[in-house]
Design an enzyme around this catalytic site. Structure first.
Site, PDB file in Angstrom:
ATOM      1  NE  ARG A   8       1.713 -17.029 -25.996  1.00 22.64           N
ATOM      2  CZ  ARG A   8       0.835 -17.180 -26.993  1.00 22.64           C
ATOM      3  NH1 ARG A   8      -0.469 -17.127 -26.742  1.00 22.64           N
ATOM      4  NH2 ARG A   8       1.251 -17.387 -28.224  1.00 22.64           N
ATOM      5  CE  LYS A  24      -5.321 -23.435 -33.479  1.00 22.73           C
ATOM      6  NZ  LYS A  24      -6.386 -22.553 -33.004  1.00 22.73           N
ATOM      7  NE  ARG A  59      -0.687 -14.134 -29.807  1.00 20.47           N
ATOM      8  CZ  ARG A  59      -1.883 -14.423 -29.294  1.00 20.47           C
ATOM      9  NH1 ARG A  59      -2.584 -13.494 -28.664  1.00 20.47           N
ATOM     10  NH2 ARG A  59      -2.351 -15.645 -29.390  1.00 20.47           N
ATOM     11  CD  GLU A 119      -2.693 -21.219 -32.990  1.00 21.64           C
ATOM     12  OE1 GLU A 119      -3.371 -20.268 -32.537  1.00 21.64           O
ATOM     13  OE2 GLU A 119      -2.675 -22.348 -32.474  1.00 21.64           O
TER      14      GLU A 119
END
Length: 327
Positions: A237, A137, A222, A293
């Protein structure tokens, strides 16, 4: 029975540090995809958990199981394990640290042991010190030019001010995965105070707050980096109805798609930097145009991208691994 590789010892052995094998979902697990590709190329496969590592007399060893893979069988019979054997990590061609978060004290201790093994000549991926230095994070704060408005704090008053400024925010723990512990707080939410009390453990735990990105409806993308270079397809996603988390573990649906110009800009800016630090495999999470992230512990989505786009992610990963090993 379709056995792919034997668990023999020797210089072409690869050790996987993973969660218990029986817990892996073999039909879609990226570690298993790596195993299958390595087995296809003739490598012997070994597996253990970080708790199986020991240090004694200057040597890091693992109580590891040689395993064979069954190309035809599904869960739970996708592998056959032989009795454990104690082996030095330096005796493997490569050691792949693929343990899922949380990045707790035991994970930290494992990276120290792996670091000692690396100093003794073991080839460990991702580099243990890089795992420690890149909280999944917090690592985005180094690249603030690519992120949405973000606050890191354990102070509920500061988070409330941030909430007032942006109206709708997301709160996430710094050590979770799969969307676990993530809260979305809307403007005027009557549960705001109790959410903050819960998320911060009443001020004892630091969390990350980010402006809510409505682009999540188009997917939490991703993007995989292998040896600093982006895989040409991302896995978007898509959250299930009524959900604001796109994580597959939270019920999201994966859709492979070519990288956008912004995706590629972010990937090409971060890739060489992270690769130079010893991060052979990285998973960037991007919502809309924003980096959210940097995943370094056990990046996934190999199988979904391969199945939907035809790009062989596991093959590309093992190619890069062999280049690093000089093979």
């Amino acid at each position: 029975m379709g056995i792919l590789a034997s668990g023999r010892s020797g210089e072409r052995g690869v050790l996987f540090l993973v969660d218990p094998l029986q817990e892996l979902k073999a039909h879609k697990d990226s570690s298993v995809a790596m195993m299958r590709e390595l087995a296809r190329r003739g490598y012997a496969l070994w597996a253990c958990t970080p708790r199986d590592l020991t240090w004694e007399s200057g040597s890091v060893r693992a109580a590891a199981q040689p395993i064979t893979l069954d190309s035809a069988a599904g869960a739970p019979h996708w592998y056959v394990a032989q009795p454990r054997a104690m082996r030095r990590l330096v005796d493997f061609a490569a050691v792949l640290m693929r343990k899922d978060p949380p990045f707790d004290a035991e994970y930290l201790y494992a990276t120290h042991l792996l670091g000692d093994a690396a100093r003794g000549g073991a080839h460990v991926f991702n580099a243990p010190e890089a795992l420690r230095d890149h909280n999944e994070k917090l690592a985005i704060t180094e690249f603030a030019q690519f992120i949405a408005p973000t606050l890191v704090s354990c102070d509920s008053r500061e988070i409330l001010d941030f909430h007032d400024a942006y109206g709708e925010i997301v709160i996430k723990p710094l050590d979770g995965m799969g969307g676990s512990g993530v809260f979305r707080i809307s403007a005027g939410d009557p549960n705001t105070n109790v959410i903050l009390e819960t998320a911060t453990l009443e001020g004892a735990r630091t969390v990350m707050a980010q402006r809510f990105l409505p682009e999540i409806a188009q997917g939490d993308k991703r993007i995989l980096l292998i040896a600093g270079r982006p895989v040409p397809f991302a896995l978007a996603r898509i959250p299930k109805p009524g959900e604001s988390r796109g994580n597959l573990a939270a019920g999201g649906t994966g859709r492979a798609q070519p990288l956008s110009a912004r995706d590629r800009q972010i990937a090409e800016a971060l890739g060489p930097i992270l690769d130079q630090r010893g991060l052979l495999l990285v998973g960037l999470d991007v919502i809309g145009d924003y980096l959210t992230e940097i995943n370094v512990t056990s990046p996934t989505c190999f199988v979904e991208i391969h199945q939907q786009s035809g790009f062989d992610v596991a093959g590309a990963f093992v190619d890069a691994l062999e280049q690093r090993l000089g093979g």
